[in-house]
Design a protein around this motif. Structure first.
Motif, PDB file in Angstrom:
ATOM      1  N   TRP A  90      48.365  37.509 -64.704  1.00 46.96           N
ATOM      2  CA  TRP A  90      47.033  37.938 -65.125  1.00 46.96           C
ATOM      3  C   TRP A  90      46.605  39.109 -64.258  1.00 46.96           C
ATOM      4  CZ3 TRP A  90      48.556  32.886 -65.215  1.00 46.96           C
ATOM      5  CH2 TRP A  90      48.321  32.143 -66.384  1.00 46.96           C
ATOM      6  N   THR A  91      46.142  40.173 -64.900  1.00 51.99           N
ATOM      7  CA  THR A  91      45.777  41.361 -64.140  1.00 51.99           C
ATOM      8  C   THR A  91      44.700  42.142 -64.871  1.00 51.99           C
ATOM      9  OG1 THR A  91      46.672  43.312 -62.984  1.00 51.99           O
ATOM     10  CG2 THR A  91      47.534  42.855 -65.204  1.00 51.99           C
ATOM     11  N   SER A  92      44.275  43.230 -64.253  1.00 48.14           N
ATOM     12  CA  SER A  92      43.344  44.168 -64.863  1.00 48.14           C
ATOM     13  C   SER A  92      43.673  45.552 -64.326  1.00 48.14           C
ATOM     14  CB  SER A  92      41.894  43.802 -64.501  1.00 48.14           C
ATOM     15  OG  SER A  92      40.988  44.644 -65.194  1.00 48.14           O
ATOM     16  N   SER A 135      43.089  47.355 -60.330  1.00 51.53           N
ATOM     17  CA  SER A 135      42.725  46.199 -59.505  1.00 51.53           C
ATOM     18  C   SER A 135      43.843  45.925 -58.510  1.00 51.53           C
ATOM     19  CB  SER A 135      42.506  44.959 -60.380  1.00 51.53           C
ATOM     20  OG  SER A 135      43.762  44.457 -60.846  1.00 51.53           O
ATOM     21  N   MET A 144      46.227  40.805 -69.803  1.00 53.25           N
ATOM     22  CA  MET A 144      45.259  41.729 -69.258  1.00 53.25           C
ATOM     23  C   MET A 144      43.845  41.213 -69.496  1.00 53.25           C
ATOM     24  SD  MET A 144      43.017  44.448 -69.391  1.00 53.25           S
ATOM     25  CE  MET A 144      43.038  45.235 -70.998  1.00 53.25           C
ATOM     26  N   LEU A 145      43.047  41.186 -68.443  1.00 48.08           N
ATOM     27  CA  LEU A 145      41.656  40.756 -68.539  1.00 48.08           C
ATOM     28  C   LEU A 145      40.743  41.887 -68.099  1.00 48.08           C
ATOM     29  CD1 LEU A 145      41.864  37.206 -66.882  1.00 48.08           C
ATOM     30  CD2 LEU A 145      41.825  37.735 -69.322  1.00 48.08           C
ATOM     31  N   ASP A 146      39.701  42.151 -68.868  1.00 43.97           N
ATOM     32  CA  ASP A 146      38.685  43.097 -68.430  1.00 43.97           C
ATOM     33  C   ASP A 146      37.790  42.431 -67.388  1.00 43.97           C
ATOM     34  OD1 ASP A 146      39.475  45.206 -70.076  1.00 43.97           O
ATOM     35  OD2 ASP A 146      38.349  44.383 -71.780  1.00 43.97           O
ATOM     36  N   TYR A 147      37.141  43.255 -66.587  1.00 48.08           N
ATOM     37  CA  TYR A 147      36.188  42.723 -65.619  1.00 48.08           C
ATOM     38  C   TYR A 147      34.989  42.116 -66.346  1.00 48.08           C
ATOM     39  CZ  TYR A 147      38.686  45.006 -61.825  1.00 48.08           C
ATOM     40  OH  TYR A 147      39.634  45.375 -60.911  1.00 48.08           O
ATOM     41  N   MET A 198      36.919  37.355 -67.319  1.00 51.79           N
ATOM     42  CA  MET A 198      37.444  36.666 -66.134  1.00 51.79           C
ATOM     43  C   MET A 198      36.675  35.391 -65.805  1.00 51.79           C
ATOM     44  SD  MET A 198      38.435  39.688 -63.458  1.00 51.79           S
ATOM     45  CE  MET A 198      39.314  41.161 -63.985  1.00 51.79           C
ATOM     46  N   LYS A 210      38.799  35.948 -60.639  1.00 50.86           N
ATOM     47  CA  LYS A 210      39.265  37.297 -60.321  1.00 50.86           C
ATOM     48  C   LYS A 210      40.774  37.363 -60.497  1.00 50.86           C
ATOM     49  CE  LYS A 210      39.538  36.471 -55.294  1.00 50.86           C
ATOM     50  NZ  LYS A 210      40.860  37.007 -54.942  1.00 50.86           N
ATOM     51  N   ASP A 231      51.001  50.009 -65.416  1.00 52.84           N
ATOM     52  CA  ASP A 231      49.560  49.898 -65.211  1.00 52.84           C
ATOM     53  C   ASP A 231      48.824  51.067 -65.832  1.00 52.84           C
ATOM     54  OD1 ASP A 231      49.508  47.433 -63.987  1.00 52.84           O
ATOM     55  OD2 ASP A 231      49.594  48.228 -61.940  1.00 52.84           O
ATOM     56  N   SER A 260      45.800  50.922 -68.688  1.00 48.22           N
ATOM     57  CA  SER A 260      44.483  51.529 -68.528  1.00 48.22           C
ATOM     58  C   SER A 260      44.260  52.700 -69.470  1.00 48.22           C
ATOM     59  CB  SER A 260      44.288  51.991 -67.073  1.00 48.22           C
ATOM     60  OG  SER A 260      45.249  52.974 -66.734  1.00 48.22           O
TER      61      SER A 260
END
Length: 205
Positions: free
Chosen positions: A7-9, A12, A32-35, A39, A52, A197, A201
């Motif tokens: 799990w990432t964004s 980050s 992928m998780l948005d802020y 989350m 987070k 990454d 993005s």
């Protein structure tokens, strides 16, 4: 779905774990998780109650915190050679967790403009930023990598802190740090991680 989920964004600390995963070379699934709200869903809070990223799940076991993830992956995939043999891990553990403790705390305070009063430095784990930088500089003056002559997970984690520090001004722009980061960022796994990454993005890294 693989046995390894990440799990990432974008932009980050997940970039550290992405690099580590690419060094390991095992197949993994990225989520992928948005802020913000994504989350904080019940589903993700069951993975990481802090809400987070990054986090990983491997063979049913969840690991959070970048340094812990790097240490776990180095042990879970020993053929990647990212941790020294067990009897030779003193420097490896020392500098991996020096990055997670003093370097992280000093860099965060510097970024936020927090200045620890001189008469309170004994209360702060890292003492002062100058001492933290001097310790890393002394180590890199003695060896090419933090754990010795070979690249390890300690360089993925603590080296990332140095790279970001050079970019954002929390690490002094000195030849020893520039040369160290040049060695790390030239690694093929780092290049792959950066490209992945950037794709997440939607732009250049």
């Amino acid at each position: 779905m693989t046995d390894l989920t990440f799990w990432t964004s974008p932009r980050s600390r997940g970039a550290i774990v992405r690099w580590m995963l690419e060094e390991v070379g095992a197949p993994y699934t990225t989520i992928m998780l948005d802020y913000g709200a994504p989350m904080k869903t019940p589903e993700y809070l069951a993975i990481n109650p802090m809400g987070k990223v990054p986090a990983i799940r491997h063979l049913g076991q969840v690991v959070t915190e970048c340094a812990a993830i790097c240490a776990y992956l180095a042990d879970a995939f020993p053929l990647a050679g990212l941790a020294p043999p067990a009897p030779d891990r003193a420097a490896y553990y020392r500098w991996l967790f020096f990055g997670a403790g003093p370097v992280e705390a000093a860099a965060t305070n510097a970024a936020l403009g927090v200045v620890v009063p001189e008469d309170r430095r004994s209360m702060v784990g890292y003492g002062d930023a100058r001492s933290v930088i001097a310790a890393v500089e002394q180590r890199l003056d003695a060896s090419a990598y933090l754990a010795g002559d070979s690249f390890s997970a300690a360089d993925v984690y603590t080296g990332s802190q140095i790279g970001w520090g050079l970019k954002f001004g929390t690490v002094p722009d000195r030849p020893i740090f520039r040369d160290y980061w040049a060695r790390l960022s030239a690694r093929p796994a780092h290049a792959r991680a950066t490209e992945l990454d950037a794709a997440l993005s939607g732009g250049a890294a």
